[in-house]
Scaffold this motif. Structure first.
Motif, short mmCIF file in Angstrom:
data_model
loop_
_atom_site.label_atom_id
_atom_site.label_comp_id
_atom_site.label_asym_id
_atom_site.label_seq_id
_atom_site.Cartn_x
_atom_site.Cartn_y
_atom_site.Cartn_z
N ARG A 58 59.59 62.92 64.33
CA ARG A 58 58.45 62.27 64.98
C ARG A 58 58.53 62.45 66.50
O ARG A 58 57.50 62.66 67.17
CB ARG A 58 58.41 60.78 64.63
N ARG A 60 61.62 48.88 72.71
CA ARG A 60 61.47 50.23 72.16
C ARG A 60 61.02 50.24 70.71
O ARG A 60 60.70 51.30 70.16
CB ARG A 60 62.81 50.97 72.28
N ARG A 61 61.00 49.07 70.07
CA ARG A 61 60.68 48.98 68.65
C ARG A 61 59.30 49.59 68.35
O ARG A 61 58.31 49.28 69.02
CB ARG A 61 60.71 47.53 68.20
N GLY A 62 59.26 50.45 67.36
CA GLY A 62 58.01 51.06 66.92
C GLY A 62 57.50 52.17 67.81
O GLY A 62 56.42 52.72 67.55
N LEU A 63 58.25 52.52 68.86
CA LEU A 63 57.77 53.52 69.82
C LEU A 63 58.49 54.86 69.70
O LEU A 63 58.17 55.79 70.44
CB LEU A 63 57.95 52.98 71.25
N ASP A 64 59.46 54.97 68.80
CA ASP A 64 60.25 56.20 68.68
C ASP A 64 60.84 56.62 70.03
O ASP A 64 60.82 57.79 70.40
CB ASP A 64 59.42 57.34 68.09
N GLU A 72 65.43 46.71 68.30
CA GLU A 72 64.90 45.36 68.22
C GLU A 72 64.36 44.86 69.55
O GLU A 72 63.99 43.69 69.68
CB GLU A 72 66.00 44.41 67.70
N ASP A 101 65.83 53.27 57.93
CA ASP A 101 64.63 52.90 58.67
C ASP A 101 64.91 51.90 59.78
O ASP A 101 63.98 51.36 60.38
CB ASP A 101 63.58 52.31 57.72
N ASP A 115 65.32 50.18 63.14
CA ASP A 115 64.69 50.47 64.42
C ASP A 115 65.34 49.61 65.50
O ASP A 115 66.10 48.69 65.21
CB ASP A 115 63.19 50.16 64.34
N ARG A 120 62.92 59.84 62.52
CA ARG A 120 62.56 59.54 63.90
C ARG A 120 62.69 60.78 64.78
O ARG A 120 61.88 60.99 65.70
CB ARG A 120 63.44 58.42 64.45
#
Length: 400
Positions: free
Chosen positions: A85, A351-355, A348, A344, A346, A82
């Motif tokens: 990324r 912000r999930r999936g947005l780094d 919950e 992995d 993240d 992360r």
């Protein structure tokens, strides 16, 4: 108490916090402080680019690489992916890298060793000019120098933050600088108001969550000490519970704060149900969270849990970063990565999936309201020189 049952009326909180902020910043040059932060960010961006180039990436004008290629080339440990990324997004945002239509990256800005050394020299000079201890700049630049090893998990950031087991570097980073003095002074002023108003109605029960090295606690203790004496029935005027997820910090806290009978030490994980850890609902008058809540896996759920720990009208004091600081991405962010057993993992919440890690000022205010907090005093405001420092204090009253 005000009519809504708040331990400290919001208008009184705002006044006390503003007075403390003014005293803490007396003689400080906020423009230069913000410039120091900018120098740190500039050095961090160059360091990110330098690491990528040293691993054979983006050497030619037409070189294109996808995120997976970058992670593989740098040999990034799974739990730190992360971070890289977020580096790529930051470099694109600052015009130092281009995201092509095919989803790959190209056109990385030049970042040779000489440019990085010039940036490091500016960081040291700016830090000295602002009166920062040398340990802070040394740590941040040391982290930059060890980025490949940090990314591969060959060394831990704690080794740089606590060299030889000492706290000098951590103190300089967390406490002995303009920004920390500023926000700690405001939080201590709010706590002092709460103590003064609770003194005759039993002890003020304070729970500090994620106390860590005690960078905020050390400024809280003098604010509470005048109210901590024992009443005629032998009960102390203050009951301060210093908690952290790590026993290391509990031992360190006890050593640093001394044998004060009104300070207790206990484990607490903000991401677990408080009741399951032996913490009762309504057991705190004040909850203090200094630079810890961004680690909440679900910020709304955690704030609601803290709300339940507070008595109605109780006070939640939150110190948080409200903007992206690139120097955090090359230093303290290594402490925020998931554990090696769940690399992995993240967030919950939204912000999930947005780094993303940090919330904006507006997002904090929104989440506090949604979690059942009433009037919230937030300083500094969204504009002006103090806001450029990127740190905010939220004093939120728990609704009845």
């Amino acid at each position: 108490m005000s009519v809504d049952g708040a331990i400290v009326p919001p208008e009184r909180l705002r006044y006390a916090m503003r007075e403390a902020a003014g005293a803490a910043l007396a003689g400080a040059d906020l423009t230069r402080s913000a410039a120091f932060a900018d120098e740190l960010d500039a050095a961090a961006l160059l360091a990110m680019a330098r690491v990528l180039r040293r691993h054979g990436l983006f050497r030619g004008d037409g070189d294109r690489h996808g995120t997976g290629e970058v992670l593989d080339a740098v040999k990034v440990a799974p739990r730190h992916r992360r971070i890289v990324r977020r580096w790529l997004a930051a470099l694109v945002r600052e015009g130092m890298l281009t995201l092509a239509d095919d989803g790959r990256f190209t056109g990385l800005a030049a970042a040779d060793g000489a440019a990085l050394e010039r940036a490091a020299r500016r960081v040291r000079e700016a830090g000295r000019a602002l009166g920062h201890g040398p340990e802070m700049a040394r740590f941040l630049l040391d982290a930059i120098g060890h980025l490949p090893e940090l990314l591969r998990d060959e060394i831990a950031l704690q080794a740089l933050l606590f060299p030889d087991g000492t706290m000098d570097t951590a103190d300089s980073t967390y406490r002995e600088n303009t920004v920390s003095r500023y926000v700690n002074a405001m939080a201590a002023a709010a706590l002092r108001e709460a103590a003064a108003r609770r003194e005759r109605r039993g002890p003020l029960r304070v729970l500090e969550v994620g106390a860590g090295v005690g960078g905020t606690t050390i400024d809280m203790v003098p604010a509470l000490a005048p109210h901590a004496g024992r009443a005629e029935d032998g009960t102390p005027g203050v009951d301060y519970l210093f908690t952290d997820v790590s026993r290391f910090f509990l031992v360190s806290g006890r050593e640093r704060l001394g044998d004060r009978p009104w300070i207790r030490y206990r484990l607490f994980d903000v991401n677990r149900e408080a009741a399951a850890q032996g913490y009762e609902a309504g057991s705190a008058d004040v909850v203090v969270c200094a630079n810890v809540l961004h680690n909440a896996r679900h910020i709304g759920r955690v704030l609601s849990g803290l709300r339940r720990l507070l008595t109605p009208g109780g006070l939640l004091l939150v110190i948080e970063t409200g903007r992206e600081h690139y120097q955090i991405m090359t230093s303290m962010e290594f402490l925020m990565s998931p554990g090696p057993d769940d690399p992995d993992r993240d967030f919950e919440d939204f912000r999930r999936g947005l780094d993303r890690i940090f919330l904006t000022r507006a997002e904090w205010l929104r989440e506090l309201a949604a979690a059942g907090f009433g009037p919230t005093v937030c300083l500094p405001g969204p504009d002006g020189p103090p806001a450029r420092l990127g740190q905010y204090v939220f004093a939120a009253t728990a609704s009845a």
